[in-house]
Design an enzyme around this catalytic site. Structure first.
Site: not given
Ligand code: DX5
Ligand code: ZN
Length: 225
Positions: A4, A63, A137-138, A140, A171-172, A192-193
């Site tokens: 991501s 989203m 939404g976020f 990390g 997510g996570g 993502g992170s």
């Molecule tokens: C969160 C996003 C994810 C986000 C995941 O709402 O949909 O795609 O980038 O990030 P990590 O992998 O850091 O949880």
């Molecule tokens: Zn996503």
């Protein structure tokens, strides 16, 4: 594996995408509108620009409110997958069909507190089911283990329908949690992170992939596949 770019450097999106192009399958792009979720990221003009500069297929996770109005535009722009949220769509069948008609794969997402069972009849209309493993939404945030039983139920539901729907987690997802996801039935992993906080994002993707492959090889749901 779908890294991501939410966790990437937004001033260098094309370079950040290129950093994972040899290792990832798709580039996951999180579109947030500050209404459906309390965060604002990017929209169609940036996705259109990215599509000209990235070699990986783009996996758009919308989203946003009113996905019925906006989702087909992302498919027309050339996104490989366009995913809408159950909680936001008012005419999901029409919108999923419009995404497919525009040449993309149709994804359908549910947030952690949304049950998946009510959507079983929708499976023939979708190419990918996304189970959020954090509140959207976020980046990390911490992985929500409470989603694992739902993941198992979703995998069983997909198996009853012939197994031809990808099951994505988002997510996570990191080196601590990816094996649990694969064991429970996920076959598409957004991170993502875990990818972009690494010095070597491509290596992080490869490491996550091999963990997922190992866990899948031992998973009950994948036997006989
Ligand atoms: C969160 C996003 C994810 C986000 C995941 O709402 O949909 O795609 O980038 O990030 P990590 O992998 O850091 O949880
Ligand atoms: Zn996503």
């Amino acid at each position: 594996m779908a890294p991501s770019i939410l966790s990437a450097d937004f001033a260098r999106l094309a370079e950040e995408a290129a950093a994972v192009s040899g290792a990832a399958d798709w580039l996951h792009v999180d579109v947030m509108d500050n209404h459906f979720v309390p965060n604002l990221t990017l929209g169609l003009p940036v996705v259109e620009a990215l599509l000209k500069h990235v070699s990986l297929p783009v996996d758009c996770h919308l989203m946003i409110e009113q996905p019925d109005r906006w989702a087909p535009g992302y498919a027309e722009a050339g996104a490989r997958n366009v995913t809408i949220h159950a909680e936001a769509a008012s005419a999901p069948v029409r919108t999923l069909r419009a995404i497919r008609a525009a040449g993309a794969r149709a994804g359908f997402a549910v947030s952690p507190a949304t049950a998946v069972e009510p959507y079983e009849d929708l499976l023939p209309e979708i190419d990918m089911l996304l189970l959020m493993t954090v509140e959207p939404g976020f980046g990390g945030q911490s992985f929500l283990d409470m989603v694992l039983p739902k993941l198992r139920r979703a995998r069983a539901m997909i198996a009853r329908h012939g197994g031809a729907v990808w099951l994505q987690v988002d997510g996570g997802v990191d080196e601590e949690t990816i094996e649990r996801c694969a064991d429970a039935g996920a076959d598409v992993f957004v991170a993502g992170s875990a990818v972009y906080s690494s010095d070597d994002p491509a290596r992080a993707v490869r490491a996550l992939r091999s963990q997922a492959e190992r866990a899948t090889a031992h998973a009950a749901w994948a036997r006989g596949r």
